[in-house]
Scaffold this motif. Sequence first.
Motif, PDB file in Angstrom:
ATOM      1  N   THR A 115      -3.358  -3.449 -11.808  1.00  0.00           N
ATOM      2  CA  THR A 115      -2.519  -4.522 -10.861  1.00  0.00           C
ATOM      3  C   THR A 115      -1.169  -3.860 -10.229  1.00  0.00           C
ATOM      4  O   THR A 115      -0.781  -4.259  -9.235  1.00  0.00           O
ATOM      5  CB  THR A 115      -1.517  -5.291 -12.243  1.00  0.00           C
ATOM      6  OG1 THR A 115      -2.725  -5.923 -12.884  1.00  0.00           O
ATOM      7  CG2 THR A 115      -0.661  -6.334 -11.518  1.00  0.00           C
ATOM      8  N   TYR A 116      -0.751  -2.564 -10.733  1.00  0.00           N
ATOM      9  CA  TYR A 116       0.222  -1.947 -10.177  1.00  0.00           C
ATOM     10  C   TYR A 116      -0.333  -0.589  -9.565  1.00  0.00           C
ATOM     11  O   TYR A 116      -1.302   0.171 -10.189  1.00  0.00           O
ATOM     12  CB  TYR A 116       1.439  -1.447 -11.073  1.00  0.00           C
ATOM     13  CG  TYR A 116       1.833  -2.780 -11.511  1.00  0.00           C
ATOM     14  CD1 TYR A 116       2.942  -3.423 -10.914  1.00  0.00           C
ATOM     15  CD2 TYR A 116       1.552  -3.382 -12.549  1.00  0.00           C
ATOM     16  CE1 TYR A 116       3.600  -4.624 -11.141  1.00  0.00           C
ATOM     17  CE2 TYR A 116       2.171  -4.755 -13.054  1.00  0.00           C
ATOM     18  CZ  TYR A 116       3.402  -5.224 -12.423  1.00  0.00           C
ATOM     19  OH  TYR A 116       3.846  -6.378 -12.939  1.00  0.00           O
ATOM     20  N   LYS A 146       4.477  -0.261  -7.708  1.00  0.00           N
ATOM     21  CA  LYS A 146       4.517  -1.475  -6.929  1.00  0.00           C
ATOM     22  C   LYS A 146       3.284  -2.178  -7.319  1.00  0.00           C
ATOM     23  O   LYS A 146       2.616  -1.687  -7.569  1.00  0.00           O
ATOM     24  CB  LYS A 146       4.514  -0.838  -5.589  1.00  0.00           C
ATOM     25  CG  LYS A 146       5.854  -0.391  -4.840  1.00  0.00           C
ATOM     26  CD  LYS A 146       5.873  -0.478  -3.529  1.00  0.00           C
ATOM     27  CE  LYS A 146       7.217   0.074  -2.985  1.00  0.00           C
ATOM     28  NZ  LYS A 146       7.348   0.312  -1.620  1.00  0.00           N
ATOM     29  N   LYS A 147       3.388  -3.995  -7.272  1.00  0.00           N
ATOM     30  CA  LYS A 147       2.338  -4.419  -7.377  1.00  0.00           C
ATOM     31  C   LYS A 147       1.498  -4.259  -6.222  1.00  0.00           C
ATOM     32  O   LYS A 147       2.087  -4.263  -5.005  1.00  0.00           O
ATOM     33  CB  LYS A 147       3.010  -5.927  -7.442  1.00  0.00           C
ATOM     34  CG  LYS A 147       1.847  -6.679  -7.998  1.00  0.00           C
ATOM     35  CD  LYS A 147       2.408  -8.020  -8.862  1.00  0.00           C
ATOM     36  CE  LYS A 147       1.418  -8.791  -9.354  1.00  0.00           C
ATOM     37  NZ  LYS A 147       1.734  -9.581 -10.388  1.00  0.00           N
TER      38      LYS A 147
END
Length: 155
Positions: A115-116, A146-147
Amino acid sequence: MDTLEVVKEVTEDLSHDDLLEATEAAVGAILKNDSLLKDLHDDIIIEEISSQIAVEHGQSITIFVNRDALESLKVIIPQDATVRGLKKAIARHFELYQKRAGINVNISWKYIWRTYSLNYDSTVLDNDEACIQDYGVTNKVTLTFKKKKRKTQIT
């Protein structure tokens, strides 16, 4: 009476728990007064001491990881670490942080890394096998979580 005899006499009268408490207090006092080790936690583990010594000898580097509104993580890794090694060090450091804070939550690191992404100066550290130096990561730099953007499917 020499120092060793005094210590032996005092320790014979102490229970195991009292001796453990006194030892922890003494180690804590030593750490707080040492210029190299004063920023280490009171319930330090040998891995953290070894890492700190490696930094002082120039064998490892310190990386700061920003997590938006949360406290930054200070992670120590070898200079020649890969991105995968950095991710494992972040996970290990966060587990220690949770343990010391009394937080008992299991984290799915597979989900986190899916996800990140880790970023350094707008560059995504996306190749787990690459050396962190290939991305320009050096001592005392700050990385950010950061996503990842979702991939949109065109139908």
